[in-house]
Design a protein around this motif. Sequence first.
Motif, PDB file in Angstrom:
ATOM      1  N   ARG A   1     -10.365 -13.048 -58.407  1.00  0.00           N
ATOM      2  CA  ARG A   1     -10.222 -13.204 -59.865  1.00  0.00           C
ATOM      3  C   ARG A   1      -8.797 -13.634 -60.222  1.00  0.00           C
ATOM      4  O   ARG A   1      -8.595 -14.515 -61.060  1.00  0.00           O
ATOM      5  CB  ARG A   1     -10.556 -11.884 -60.560  1.00  0.00           C
ATOM      6  CG  ARG A   1     -12.023 -11.499 -60.516  1.00  0.00           C
ATOM      7  CD  ARG A   1     -12.308 -10.336 -61.456  1.00  0.00           C
ATOM      8  NE  ARG A   1     -13.633  -9.789 -61.230  1.00  0.00           N
ATOM      9  CZ  ARG A   1     -13.868  -8.694 -60.516  1.00  0.00           C
ATOM     10  NH1 ARG A   1     -12.857  -8.032 -59.966  1.00  0.00           N
ATOM     11  NH2 ARG A   1     -15.098  -8.254 -60.347  1.00  0.00           N
ATOM     12  N   ARG A   2      -7.816 -12.983 -59.594  1.00  0.00           N
ATOM     13  CA  ARG A   2      -6.417 -13.318 -59.893  1.00  0.00           C
ATOM     14  C   ARG A   2      -6.064 -14.741 -59.476  1.00  0.00           C
ATOM     15  O   ARG A   2      -5.102 -15.319 -59.984  1.00  0.00           O
ATOM     16  CB  ARG A   2      -5.479 -12.320 -59.197  1.00  0.00           C
ATOM     17  CG  ARG A   2      -5.499 -10.927 -59.801  1.00  0.00           C
ATOM     18  CD  ARG A   2      -4.292 -10.121 -59.359  1.00  0.00           C
ATOM     19  NE  ARG A   2      -4.265  -9.904 -57.931  1.00  0.00           N
ATOM     20  CZ  ARG A   2      -4.793  -8.833 -57.331  1.00  0.00           C
ATOM     21  NH1 ARG A   2      -5.393  -7.890 -58.059  1.00  0.00           N
ATOM     22  NH2 ARG A   2      -4.725  -8.691 -56.025  1.00  0.00           N
ATOM     23  N   SER A   3      -6.846 -15.289 -58.556  1.00  0.00           N
ATOM     24  CA  SER A   3      -6.608 -16.665 -58.100  1.00  0.00           C
ATOM     25  C   SER A   3      -7.405 -17.670 -58.919  1.00  0.00           C
ATOM     26  O   SER A   3      -7.582 -18.823 -58.495  1.00  0.00           O
ATOM     27  CB  SER A   3      -6.974 -16.788 -56.615  1.00  0.00           C
ATOM     28  OG  SER A   3      -6.214 -15.895 -55.832  1.00  0.00           O
ATOM     29  N   GLY A   4      -7.923 -17.233 -60.065  1.00  0.00           N
ATOM     30  CA  GLY A   4      -8.667 -18.140 -60.931  1.00  0.00           C
ATOM     31  C   GLY A   4     -10.113 -18.336 -60.524  1.00  0.00           C
ATOM     32  O   GLY A   4     -10.747 -19.314 -60.919  1.00  0.00           O
ATOM     33  N   GLY A   5     -10.642 -17.399 -59.728  1.00  0.00           N
ATOM     34  CA  GLY A   5     -12.037 -17.492 -59.312  1.00  0.00           C
ATOM     35  C   GLY A   5     -12.275 -18.446 -58.164  1.00  0.00           C
ATOM     36  O   GLY A   5     -13.421 -18.751 -57.835  1.00  0.00           O
ATOM     37  N   ARG A   6     -11.202 -18.886 -57.514  1.00  0.00           N
ATOM     38  CA  ARG A   6     -11.342 -19.829 -56.400  1.00  0.00           C
ATOM     39  C   ARG A   6     -10.198 -19.607 -55.422  1.00  0.00           C
ATOM     40  O   ARG A   6      -9.033 -19.547 -55.823  1.00  0.00           O
ATOM     41  CB  ARG A   6     -11.314 -21.262 -56.923  1.00  0.00           C
ATOM     42  CG  ARG A   6     -11.287 -22.317 -55.830  1.00  0.00           C
ATOM     43  CD  ARG A   6     -11.324 -23.695 -56.431  1.00  0.00           C
ATOM     44  NE  ARG A   6     -11.162 -24.722 -55.411  1.00  0.00           N
ATOM     45  CZ  ARG A   6     -11.274 -26.025 -55.625  1.00  0.00           C
ATOM     46  NH1 ARG A   6     -11.557 -26.456 -56.835  1.00  0.00           N
ATOM     47  NH2 ARG A   6     -11.116 -26.888 -54.648  1.00  0.00           N
ATOM     48  N   ILE A   7     -10.539 -19.463 -54.122  1.00  0.00           N
ATOM     49  CA  ILE A   7      -9.515 -19.210 -53.108  1.00  0.00           C
ATOM     50  C   ILE A   7     -10.084 -19.585 -51.743  1.00  0.00           C
ATOM     51  O   ILE A   7     -11.309 -19.585 -51.551  1.00  0.00           O
ATOM     52  CB  ILE A   7      -9.084 -17.721 -53.124  1.00  0.00           C
ATOM     53  CG1 ILE A   7      -7.803 -17.506 -52.313  1.00  0.00           C
ATOM     54  CG2 ILE A   7     -10.197 -16.827 -52.614  1.00  0.00           C
ATOM     55  CD1 ILE A   7      -7.221 -16.110 -52.459  1.00  0.00           C
ATOM     56  N   THR A   8      -9.221 -19.917 -50.803  1.00  0.00           N
ATOM     57  CA  THR A   8      -9.692 -20.232 -49.452  1.00  0.00           C
ATOM     58  C   THR A   8      -9.763 -18.951 -48.623  1.00  0.00           C
ATOM     59  O   THR A   8      -9.084 -17.962 -48.914  1.00  0.00           O
ATOM     60  CB  THR A   8      -8.758 -21.229 -48.745  1.00  0.00           C
ATOM     61  OG1 THR A   8      -7.479 -20.606 -48.546  1.00  0.00           O
ATOM     62  CG2 THR A   8      -8.598 -22.491 -49.562  1.00  0.00           C
ATOM     63  N   GLN A   9     -10.599 -18.983 -47.585  1.00  0.00           N
ATOM     64  CA  GLN A   9     -10.741 -17.820 -46.717  1.00  0.00           C
ATOM     65  C   GLN A   9      -9.437 -17.532 -45.977  1.00  0.00           C
ATOM     66  O   GLN A   9      -9.090 -16.374 -45.743  1.00  0.00           O
ATOM     67  CB  GLN A   9     -11.881 -18.053 -45.722  1.00  0.00           C
ATOM     68  CG  GLN A   9     -12.263 -16.818 -44.917  1.00  0.00           C
ATOM     69  CD  GLN A   9     -13.613 -16.975 -44.247  1.00  0.00           C
ATOM     70  OE1 GLN A   9     -14.505 -17.631 -44.768  1.00  0.00           O
ATOM     71  NE2 GLN A   9     -13.779 -16.374 -43.096  1.00  0.00           N
TER      72      GLN A   9
ATOM     73  N   LYS B   1     -18.099 -24.871 -47.440  1.00  0.00           N
ATOM     74  CA  LYS B   1     -17.303 -25.346 -46.320  1.00  0.00           C
ATOM     75  C   LYS B   1     -16.583 -26.633 -46.693  1.00  0.00           C
ATOM     76  O   LYS B   1     -17.169 -27.559 -47.247  1.00  0.00           O
ATOM     77  CB  LYS B   1     -18.198 -25.583 -45.103  1.00  0.00           C
ATOM     78  CG  LYS B   1     -17.418 -25.870 -43.825  1.00  0.00           C
ATOM     79  CD  LYS B   1     -18.334 -25.897 -42.618  1.00  0.00           C
ATOM     80  CE  LYS B   1     -17.537 -26.123 -41.346  1.00  0.00           C
ATOM     81  NZ  LYS B   1     -18.403 -26.174 -40.149  1.00  0.00           N
ATOM     82  N   LYS B   2     -15.287 -26.689 -46.394  1.00  0.00           N
ATOM     83  CA  LYS B   2     -14.487 -27.876 -46.650  1.00  0.00           C
ATOM     84  C   LYS B   2     -13.580 -28.110 -45.452  1.00  0.00           C
ATOM     85  O   LYS B   2     -12.656 -27.341 -45.202  1.00  0.00           O
ATOM     86  CB  LYS B   2     -13.654 -27.706 -47.923  1.00  0.00           C
ATOM     87  CG  LYS B   2     -12.872 -28.969 -48.285  1.00  0.00           C
ATOM     88  CD  LYS B   2     -12.117 -28.803 -49.591  1.00  0.00           C
ATOM     89  CE  LYS B   2     -11.371 -30.073 -49.950  1.00  0.00           C
ATOM     90  NZ  LYS B   2     -10.596 -29.928 -51.205  1.00  0.00           N
ATOM     91  N   GLY B   3     -13.861 -29.178 -44.714  1.00  0.00           N
ATOM     92  CA  GLY B   3     -13.092 -29.445 -43.502  1.00  0.00           C
ATOM     93  C   GLY B   3     -13.327 -28.343 -42.483  1.00  0.00           C
ATOM     94  O   GLY B   3     -14.451 -27.973 -42.182  1.00  0.00           O
ATOM     95  N   ARG B   4     -12.235 -27.779 -41.965  1.00  0.00           N
ATOM     96  CA  ARG B   4     -12.344 -26.692 -40.997  1.00  0.00           C
ATOM     97  C   ARG B   4     -12.340 -25.319 -41.646  1.00  0.00           C
ATOM     98  O   ARG B   4     -12.502 -24.312 -40.977  1.00  0.00           O
ATOM     99  CB  ARG B   4     -11.186 -26.772 -39.995  1.00  0.00           C
ATOM    100  CG  ARG B   4     -11.226 -28.013 -39.116  1.00  0.00           C
ATOM    101  CD  ARG B   4     -10.132 -27.958 -38.070  1.00  0.00           C
ATOM    102  NE  ARG B   4     -10.174 -29.105 -37.183  1.00  0.00           N
ATOM    103  CZ  ARG B   4      -9.320 -29.298 -36.180  1.00  0.00           C
ATOM    104  NH1 ARG B   4      -8.352 -28.410 -35.965  1.00  0.00           N
ATOM    105  NH2 ARG B   4      -9.417 -30.363 -35.409  1.00  0.00           N
ATOM    106  N   GLY B   5     -12.138 -25.266 -42.940  1.00  0.00           N
ATOM    107  CA  GLY B   5     -12.077 -23.988 -43.631  1.00  0.00           C
ATOM    108  C   GLY B   5     -13.198 -23.828 -44.641  1.00  0.00           C
ATOM    109  O   GLY B   5     -14.114 -24.642 -44.727  1.00  0.00           O
ATOM    110  N   LYS B   6     -13.113 -22.742 -45.414  1.00  0.00           N
ATOM    111  CA  LYS B   6     -14.116 -22.450 -46.431  1.00  0.00           C
ATOM    112  C   LYS B   6     -13.426 -22.052 -47.730  1.00  0.00           C
ATOM    113  O   LYS B   6     -12.393 -21.379 -47.713  1.00  0.00           O
ATOM    114  CB  LYS B   6     -15.042 -21.324 -45.974  1.00  0.00           C
ATOM    115  CG  LYS B   6     -15.970 -21.716 -44.834  1.00  0.00           C
ATOM    116  CD  LYS B   6     -16.914 -20.587 -44.477  1.00  0.00           C
ATOM    117  CE  LYS B   6     -17.846 -21.000 -43.347  1.00  0.00           C
ATOM    118  NZ  LYS B   6     -18.757 -19.895 -42.966  1.00  0.00           N
TER     119      LYS B   6
END
Length: 222
Positions: free
Chosen positions: A172-180, A211-216
């Motif tokens: 939530r603190r990251s604006g509802g979006r963050i990488t694993q 999934k985006k590239g090698r990460g999520k």
Amino acid sequence: MQKFLPALVLAILLSSPVSAAIIEGKVYSWETFEPLKNCIVTINTTPVQRYVAVNGSYMFEVEPGVYLLEAYYYGDITLYANETVRITENGTYRIDLLAQPVIEELNVSAPEISFELGNGKRESSWPVVPVFIALTVVIAASGYLIIRKRGEKSDDEEALPEDLEELLAIIRRSGGRITQKELKQLTGYSDAKISLMLTDLERRGKIERVKKGRGKIIFLKE
């Protein structure tokens, strides 16, 4: 001296240590995602190896091959996990296991049904028995499904564990979006624990992983 040379070479070869691969990891509880203490881990080598994981950690030395790794925990409820491992070369293989409750198969036994003939002799009523067994199985299966749905509903409604709430708060603190990867850095948890926690949140419908590239990338669904 030359007579003893072959025997000396053979003795050196036999005394050389045989290299082997190492399988190690931890067993985690499905409910808390914490290491499961005092569980039993086995691997189907010849002979079978067993390891009492006092703090949830285990380690085996094996030759290349395909093995079945199993973990058992006997407490208020029985937990079980398994993983098929293929060892192709020497080295260290990290395999973490997630132990889950064991759902026993329903065993339905029908009582003997008989009726009395006019001559007083009791005979089995064979057309009735299959019908009774079928009805019993249907009723038992329906009851099992109802109980399971109620259990799933209560799981969804119950409060989240503190570590999952902490993970949601960070997202939530990251604006509802963050990488694993960023989640791992912010929490200090291992890759295995982060993955298990995100799987639980995704099952509860709290997040979505893309999934985006090698990460999520993790998106908040609230």
